[in-house]
Design an enzyme around this catalytic site. Structure first.
Site, short mmCIF file in Angstrom:
data_model
loop_
_atom_site.label_atom_id
_atom_site.label_comp_id
_atom_site.label_asym_id
_atom_site.label_seq_id
_atom_site.Cartn_x
_atom_site.Cartn_y
_atom_site.Cartn_z
N ASP A 67 0.84 -1.20 0.00
CA ASP A 67 0.00 0.00 0.00
C ASP A 67 0.87 1.25 0.00
OD1 ASP A 67 -1.98 -1.79 0.21
OD2 ASP A 67 -2.74 -1.11 2.17
N GLU A 104 3.93 1.69 -1.20
CA GLU A 104 4.50 1.97 -2.53
C GLU A 104 3.44 2.54 -3.48
OE1 GLU A 104 7.71 -1.31 -3.81
OE2 GLU A 104 6.05 -2.10 -2.61
N PHE A 105 2.24 1.98 -3.35
CA PHE A 105 1.14 2.46 -4.19
C PHE A 105 0.89 3.95 -3.92
CE2 PHE A 105 -3.27 3.36 -5.25
CZ PHE A 105 -3.44 2.70 -6.47
N ASP A 106 0.85 4.31 -2.65
CA ASP A 106 0.60 5.70 -2.27
C ASP A 106 1.66 6.65 -2.81
OD1 ASP A 106 -1.77 5.53 -1.09
OD2 ASP A 106 -1.04 5.51 0.99
N SER A 135 -36.97 -5.38 -14.19
CA SER A 135 -36.97 -6.03 -12.90
C SER A 135 -36.86 -7.55 -13.15
CB SER A 135 -38.28 -5.62 -12.24
OG SER A 135 -38.49 -6.31 -11.07
N GLU A 177 -26.50 -17.32 -11.06
CA GLU A 177 -25.69 -16.26 -10.46
C GLU A 177 -26.26 -15.92 -9.09
OE1 GLU A 177 -25.75 -13.00 -13.26
OE2 GLU A 177 -25.41 -14.40 -14.90
N LYS A 231 -27.74 -13.41 -6.34
CA LYS A 231 -28.51 -12.18 -6.44
C LYS A 231 -27.99 -11.22 -5.38
CE LYS A 231 -33.18 -10.51 -7.13
NZ LYS A 231 -33.20 -9.33 -6.26
N ASP A 280 -27.41 -8.14 -3.11
CA ASP A 280 -28.42 -7.28 -2.52
C ASP A 280 -27.84 -5.89 -2.28
OD1 ASP A 280 -30.87 -6.66 -1.60
OD2 ASP A 280 -30.65 -7.63 0.34
N GLU A 314 -24.43 -4.39 -9.57
CA GLU A 314 -25.01 -4.02 -8.29
C GLU A 314 -23.92 -3.38 -7.44
OE1 GLU A 314 -28.17 -4.97 -8.30
OE2 GLU A 314 -28.85 -4.84 -6.23
N TYR A 336 -23.04 -8.06 -13.74
CA TYR A 336 -23.73 -9.27 -14.17
C TYR A 336 -24.31 -9.26 -15.57
CZ TYR A 336 -27.59 -6.53 -12.26
OH TYR A 336 -28.46 -5.54 -11.98
N LYS A 371 -30.54 -17.55 -15.43
CA LYS A 371 -30.74 -16.94 -16.74
C LYS A 371 -30.54 -17.98 -17.84
CE LYS A 371 -28.85 -12.68 -14.93
NZ LYS A 371 -27.71 -11.78 -14.83
N LYS A 394 -35.83 -16.55 -4.72
CA LYS A 394 -35.61 -15.86 -3.45
C LYS A 394 -35.45 -16.87 -2.32
CE LYS A 394 -36.08 -11.43 -4.56
NZ LYS A 394 -37.10 -10.53 -4.13
N CYS A 414 -66.65 3.93 5.50
CA CYS A 414 -65.34 4.49 5.14
C CYS A 414 -64.75 5.29 6.29
CB CYS A 414 -65.50 5.38 3.91
SG CYS A 414 -63.96 6.19 3.46
N CYS A 424 -64.66 9.15 5.08
CA CYS A 424 -65.83 9.98 4.76
C CYS A 424 -67.13 9.40 5.31
CB CYS A 424 -65.94 10.18 3.25
SG CYS A 424 -66.45 8.71 2.38
N CYS A 483 -65.03 2.17 -1.01
CA CYS A 483 -65.85 3.30 -0.61
C CYS A 483 -66.45 3.86 -1.89
CB CYS A 483 -65.00 4.36 0.09
SG CYS A 483 -65.87 5.93 0.22
N CYS A 510 -64.91 11.53 -1.45
CA CYS A 510 -64.07 10.91 -0.42
C CYS A 510 -62.64 11.45 -0.57
CB CYS A 510 -64.10 9.39 -0.60
SG CYS A 510 -63.12 8.51 0.62
P1 AMP Z 1 -35.98 -6.99 -8.11
O1 AMP Z 1 -35.43 -5.66 -7.68
O2 AMP Z 1 -36.39 -7.87 -7.01
O3 AMP Z 1 -36.97 -6.86 -9.23
O4 AMP Z 1 -34.75 -7.75 -8.75
C1 AMP Z 1 -34.09 -7.24 -9.84
C2 AMP Z 1 -32.76 -6.71 -9.40
O5 AMP Z 1 -31.90 -7.74 -8.96
C3 AMP Z 1 -32.02 -6.10 -10.54
O6 AMP Z 1 -32.42 -4.79 -10.78
C4 AMP Z 1 -30.60 -6.15 -10.05
O7 AMP Z 1 -30.30 -4.95 -9.40
C5 AMP Z 1 -30.59 -7.23 -8.98
N1 AMP Z 1 -29.60 -8.29 -9.22
C6 AMP Z 1 -28.73 -8.74 -8.29
N2 AMP Z 1 -27.95 -9.70 -8.78
C7 AMP Z 1 -28.31 -9.89 -10.06
C8 AMP Z 1 -27.85 -10.77 -11.09
N3 AMP Z 1 -26.87 -11.66 -10.89
N4 AMP Z 1 -28.46 -10.67 -12.29
C9 AMP Z 1 -29.47 -9.79 -12.50
N5 AMP Z 1 -29.94 -8.95 -11.57
C10 AMP Z 1 -29.37 -8.99 -10.34
ZN ZN Z 2 -64.73 7.34 1.64
#
Ligand code: AMP
Ligand code: ZN
Length: 664
Positions: free
Chosen positions: A31, A33-35, A80, A110, A112, A114, A169, A221, A284, A308, A402, A405, A420, A426
């Protein structure tokens, strides 16, 4: 070596070290040397501003401050993903796929990740821009912030296409997250809730040097663009890796759904050993040609499926049930819970959906309930812990009138929700309809937001969306948090909405069950609001894909005197209530009644253009061949089984040129 060469060579060297360290996880210098080398480069760049390069490794430290992130339209939409939760879901998906494509199907599995999704655009090997997903069509440009992330290459290596988008992501690895929180606690600041929200929050920080301090990573991805010369998702990932992107090595190519499930099981058990959080697996179809055949639904690719992981559960007390009234008058019961930590966030409320759901769960105030959180933001109540039910508990009785209202609620036969019926007065319905009218996918009125609408209604300045067009700057200025400039913007934004095309106006009207797609169909068929207004139920149901439920709702909408009046007013203000002449000129009925299948790759026209052409001329695009198919328009590389099937059923096969000249 002259100065320019010296700068270039330092940049190149630092880039390589960066790559070794962050992507390969295999540092070749210390690190320290990099700096030293980085400082050397910084000094040279400062002395020679004529050699400035926005993608130099020195730019990673950030510094640029963005006040307003520019809204940018994605070159191609960010979709999505559809979700699945069981082996059956995956097998159903496979069955649907196999109906639409020829040959064996291999799957890329792959993780997913988060975090926050991101689209990076590269041109001539340089990072051009980074845009958040936003609503999928357009997002915010956050390039300055993204540049500070070390795993995002600023300059690509090897043989890359001239221009492409790459999607990934932005995640905050758990270790980095914990470190950030330790510091915050030290400084007596509130710790962050979870890595995912912290990652997405980071992207919108105004000061990029703040972002640079956060140990974010970008995991890629998918590559999208034209003429990429790719044949499979697998190949895409390999190439992305070679160009310098971080593509996690856990991705795996498999041949069957059984193998997909093995992969899912493995990672469900082992996910806590990963450096970052995942919430499932994405499967996929590997072959890009097959992907192309499968295409997209309105929301998601047909060729991909998220699996999921089982959600986490906790139990807590139900304190109260309250009732919300939506813009269509639909009532949603809401469980107000004793706040509880669940999967990194505090849960206080959960939807109970409708009266049936309450009855099914036999849920009562005072009950201890199990709450679960899947991928969705709103948690679900799974069941009641009957062993803990108080002896004096009283069964829940659903409200009869309701809460907003006081009107007596109705429940139509076959419908789950109570409504309603006080359509005209309303309050949440009145406000909700106007909020829908101005929303992005509808009239997209700049300078006017949902809260302001509520305020305008409360102040008695508007009663329905047609009143918007009579608002004046003088009326608006006295409102809370309004200044002259924002008032002018608001009035101008409303004026500009008079240019919005008919199909979107029709969607904006907020007729129950008339979503974006249905609005398009109706606009195309009837061409003007007058024609639609006088259409009978019988006439409406003859329109392709318009069922009785929708037809009923349309008739009901236009039978209201109030609505007729509003429409007359909109007309008077110049809102587009018929298809424009230009659009009309491109529409014919030449292909009316024909069902056409499009397959393969075309030369003079893209597949989507071809489909649009068919629809504009009154034809229907269908995805699979049956005895009802009128033509098969065959491009290059069409699957052999499609051809065989067409021949067997005696369906005429047209080349792209045949088809285009036929149309003329
Ligand atoms: P969702 O938001 O539940 O509709 O899921 C879709 C989102 O999953 C996409 O917009 C990506 O941001 C995310 N994601 C995470 N990993 C992957 C992956 N390996 N391939 C495609 N989408 C992914
Ligand atoms: Zn109402």
């Amino acid at each position: 070596m002259n100065t320019k060469q010296q700068i270039e060579s330092l940049r190149e060297e630092l880039r390589q070290h960066n790559y070794n360290y962050y992507i390969l996880d295999d540092a070749t210098i210390s690190d320290y040397e990099f700096d030293i080398k980085l400082k050397e480069l910084q000094a040279l760049e400062e002395k020679h501003p004529e050699f400035f390069d926005a993608n130099s490794p020195t730019q990673r430290v950030g510094g640029a401050v963005t006040k307003n992130f520019k809204t940018t339209v994605h070159d191609s939409r960010m979709y999505s993903l559809d979700n699945s939760y069981s082996k059956e879901d995956l097998l159903d998906w496979e069955t649907r796929i196999k109906k639409m494509v020829d040959g064996d199907v291999n799957y890329m599995c792959e993780l997913k990740y988060d975090g926050a999704s991101m689209s990076l655009t590269y041109e001539n090997g340089k990072l051009l821009r980074a845009v958040t997903r936003g609503d999928g069509v357009q997002g915010d440009e956050v390039t300055a912030n993204i540049k500070t992330i070390n795993t995002v290459p600023l300059q690509l290596k090897g043989d890359f296409p001239e221009r492409f988008d790459i999607r990934g992501e932005i995640v905050l690895p758990i270790e980095g997250f914990l470190k950030m929180n330790a510091e915050r606690i030290e400084n007596e600041e509130e710790p962050y809730k979870n890595p995912r929200n912290t990652a997405s929050g980071s992207l919108k920080l105004q000061d990029s040097s703040e972002v640079a301090k956060r140990p974010l990573e970008c995991l890629l991805y998918s590559i999208v663009g034209n003429n990429l010369n790719l044949t499979s998702q697998y190949e895409g990932l390999e190439k992305a890796r070679a160009w310098g992107f971080k593509v996690p090595k856990e991705a795996k190519l498999v041949k069957s759904i059984d193998e997909v499930l093995e992969y899912v099981d493995y990672w469900d058990k082992n996910r806590h050993n990963l450096p970052y959080e995942i919430d499932g697996v994405v499967v996929k179809v590997n072959n890009l040609y097959q992907q192309d055949e499968l295409g997209f639904t309105a929301k998601a690719p047909r060729w991909a499926m998220a699996y999921k992981f089982k959600a986490e559960q906790v139990s807590t007390r139900l304190n109260e049930i309250t009732y919300q009234v939506g813009r269509t008058g639909a009532i949603t019961p809401v469980a107000n819970l004793e706040p509880v930590e669940l999967a990194g966030t505090t849960v206080k409320r959960a939807s109970l959906h409708n009266a049936d759901q309450i009855e099914k769960l036999d849920i009562r105030v005072g009950d201890e309930v199990f709450v679960e959180k899947g991928g969705e933001i709103i948690p679900k109540i799974i069941s009641v812990d009957l062993t803990k039910r108080p002896a004096d508990s009283i069964p829940t009785s659903y409200i009869a009138s309701c809460p907003e209202c006081g009107t007596e609620l109705v429940r139509l036969e076959g419908e789950a929700k109570h409504y309603c019926p006080n359509y005209i007065a309303c309050p949440p319905q009145v406000v909700g309809r106007i909020q829908h009218y101005i929303s992005r996918k509808a009239m997209d009125i700049d300078g006017l937001g949902g809260e302001t609408v509520a305020l305008l209604v409360k102040e008695g300045l508007i009663y329905n969306y047609s009143d918007l067009y009579e608002l004046t700057v003088e009326q608006v200025i006295p409102l809370e948090r309004m200044a002259e400039k924002s008032a002018v913007n608001l009035v101008n934004g409303i004026k500009a909405s008079k240019q919005i095309p008919f199909e979107r106006v029709l969607f904006a009207l907020g007729i129950r069950y008339v979503g974006e797609t249905v609005a398009k169909k109706l606009a195309r068929h009837y061409k003007s609001i007058d024609a639609l207004m006088y259409a009978s139920l019988l006439d409406l149901v003859t329109v392709d894909e318009i069922g009785e439920r929708i037809a009923q709702s349309v008739v009901e909408f236009f039978s209201s005197e109030e609505n007729k009046l509003i429409i007359e007013r909109l007309k008077g203000f110049g809102v587009q209530l018929e298809i424009s002449a230009e659009k009309l000129a491109n529409q014919t009925d030449k292909l009316k009644g024909l069902s056409i299948v499009v397959s393969g790759v075309f030369e003079t026209i893209s597949r989507n253009e071809l489909k649009k052409l068919i629809e504009d001329n009154g034809g229907k695009v269908s995805s699979s061949i049956s005895s009802k198919t009128s033509y098969l328009v065959a491009g290059d590389k069409m699957g052999p089984s499609k051809r065989t099937k067409a021949e067997k059923l005696n369906i005429q096969i047209l080349t792209e040129l045949d088809f285009l000249s036929k149309l003329k």
